[in-house]
Design an enzyme around this catalytic site. Structure first.
Site, mmCIF file in Angstrom:
data_model
loop_
_atom_site.group_PDB
_atom_site.id
_atom_site.type_symbol
_atom_site.label_atom_id
_atom_site.label_comp_id
_atom_site.label_asym_id
_atom_site.label_seq_id
_atom_site.Cartn_x
_atom_site.Cartn_y
_atom_site.Cartn_z
ATOM 1 N N THR A 1 0.716 -1.100 0.442
ATOM 2 C CA THR A 1 -0.356 -0.214 -0.402
ATOM 3 C C THR A 1 0.340 1.232 -0.262
ATOM 4 O O THR A 1 1.502 1.138 0.305
ATOM 5 C CB THR A 1 -0.998 -0.766 1.037
ATOM 6 O OG1 THR A 1 -1.624 1.434 1.121
ATOM 7 C CG2 THR A 1 -0.061 -0.269 2.053
ATOM 8 N N GLU B 1 0.380 4.008 1.896
ATOM 9 C CA GLU B 1 -0.024 3.914 3.442
ATOM 10 C C GLU B 1 1.600 3.765 3.999
ATOM 11 O O GLU B 1 2.292 4.108 4.769
ATOM 12 C CB GLU B 1 -0.697 3.685 4.229
ATOM 13 C CG GLU B 1 -2.266 3.974 3.251
ATOM 14 C CD GLU B 1 -2.596 5.368 4.264
ATOM 15 O OE1 GLU B 1 -2.545 5.929 5.261
ATOM 16 O OE2 GLU B 1 -3.259 6.433 3.231
ATOM 17 N N TYR C 1 -2.123 0.848 10.445
ATOM 18 C CA TYR C 1 -2.386 -0.421 9.374
ATOM 19 C C TYR C 1 -1.910 0.065 8.557
ATOM 20 O O TYR C 1 -0.309 -1.047 8.262
ATOM 21 C CB TYR C 1 -3.736 0.270 8.415
ATOM 22 C CG TYR C 1 -3.482 0.378 6.878
ATOM 23 C CD1 TYR C 1 -4.125 -1.277 6.881
ATOM 24 C CD2 TYR C 1 -3.543 0.625 5.474
ATOM 25 C CE1 TYR C 1 -4.325 -1.362 4.905
ATOM 26 C CE2 TYR C 1 -3.337 0.205 4.938
ATOM 27 C CZ TYR C 1 -3.650 -1.153 4.284
ATOM 28 O OH TYR C 1 -3.763 -1.350 2.530
ATOM 29 N N LYS D 1 1.026 -2.917 7.292
ATOM 30 C CA LYS D 1 1.813 -3.860 5.657
ATOM 31 C C LYS D 1 3.303 -3.443 5.696
ATOM 32 O O LYS D 1 4.053 -4.119 4.603
ATOM 33 C CB LYS D 1 0.584 -2.479 5.380
ATOM 34 C CG LYS D 1 -0.372 -3.027 4.836
ATOM 35 C CD LYS D 1 -1.090 -4.255 4.051
ATOM 36 C CE LYS D 1 -2.607 -3.959 3.599
ATOM 37 N NZ LYS D 1 -2.238 -5.183 2.626
#
Length: 329
Positions: free
Chosen positions: A123, A125, A147, A151
């Site tokens: 991701t 992010e 999150y 990840k």
């Protein structure tokens, strides 16, 4: 002989599009579902050739069994607790499923199907508030949510299994990708559904958080093709997938409300409860490597994406409203 693929997170947005795409390519496709899936099957009910198998990213033995029984040639780990704001409320659970869960899938593949090719859904992010104008695979990671940190663990686990066990494992660092199948709690779908509902008189206003946040938004249907292409290469390589453009939440609202003939400023209100504890302001992908390595680039524009989502939400709400108005027999 057809290839066999195993998809975790098959009931989600990406999983459903990927299952459709692989089946169209002649694959035998297995989709992992939890015994009590919270999402249900609404995204995959129409996919008749998909075979569901039960397992859980929190349970190593179930993943071992699934890989041993399905013997996949390709494994796509798309399952995660993917709603960033909720990860602040459930940081430990997010880490267990999103981070350790990926490692459990990798371990099941290593033990029972080591020649299978493995794709990890990574991701944007990971990049957090990057100081670079665009983010590539060489951009330093600085995630700003549970999150994102989960990840990041999954990302490096994928690299480690490639280097330590000589497995074909890759990370697809996908920037934001949406569709009419996006969960209603995500900001793009919240906006498109809100605009549709307001235009139909079913809602009075739409509350949003940071309108200035900018993201590189693409269509999930384009991005699952990049996932597949990454596993067709001779050498495993981590890649960034995006559009190379970014748009603000404000842009999304403007396009959505324009589609229903309304001025977004008349209906959108700011509510601070929708601001993240640690905001990521701007993300934009450098997709030069994806273009050169995969001969891939997105086909649908941001405006195409938002218009498609609005039209779908309008049709769904009109159908729901019509059914609700029907007298009981």
């Amino acid at each position: 002989m057809s290839n066999t693929a195993l998809i975790t997170g098959v009931t989600g947005q990406d999983g459903s599009y990927l299952a459709e795409y692989l089946l169209s390519k002649g694959y035998d496709v297995y989709g992992l579902e939890r015994w009590k899936s919270t999402q249900g099957h609404r995204r995959i009910d129409h996919i008749t050739d998909l075979e569901l198998v039960q397992g859980d990213l929190a349970d190593q033995s179930s993943l071992d069994r699934v890989v041993r029984e399905t013997r996949p040639d390709e494994v796509y780990n798309l399952a995660a607790l993917s709603f960033v704001p909720e990860s602040f409320n459930q940081p430990v659970h997010t880490g267990n499923i999103t981070g350790l869960g990926a490692t459990r899938v990798l371990e099941a593949v290593r033990k029972h199907q080591p020649d299978a090719k493995f794709y990890q859904a990574s991701t944007s992010e990971l990049f957090g508030n990057s100081s670079e104008e665009t983010q590539s695979i060489d951009t330093p990671f600085q995630p700003r949510s549970p999150y994102g940190t989960s990840k990041l663990y999954a990302y490096w686990s994928t690299v480690n299994y490639r280097e330590a066990h000589d497995m074909f494992t890759v990370n697809g660092v996908l920037f934001n990708h949406e569709s009419p199948r996006r969960g209603k709690n995500f900001v793009t779908r919240k906006i498109t559904r809100g605009a549709a509902a307001i235009s139909l008189g079913l809602q009075d206003k739409l509350e949003l958080g940071n309108l200035d946040a900018k993201r590189d938004w693409g269509h999930a249907e384009d991005y699952v093709k990049a996932m597949h292409l990454m596993l067709q290469q001779d050498t495993p390589k981590d890649l960034v997938i995006g559009t190379g453009e970014h748009h603000s939440v404000r842009d999304c609202a403007r396009i959505a409300f324009n589609e229903v003939g309304l001025d977004w400023e008349d209906y959108v209100e700011i509510n601070e409860k929708f601001f993240r504890p640690a905001e990521v302001d701007v993300l934009k992908a450098d997709i030069s490597n994806a273009k050169s390595e995969l001969d891939w680039e997105p086909q649908k524009t941001f405006e195409d994406l938002i218009v498609e989502m609005v039209e779908t939400d309008l049709a769904e709400l009109q159908s729901d409203n019509s059914q609700a108005a029907q007298p009981n027999e």
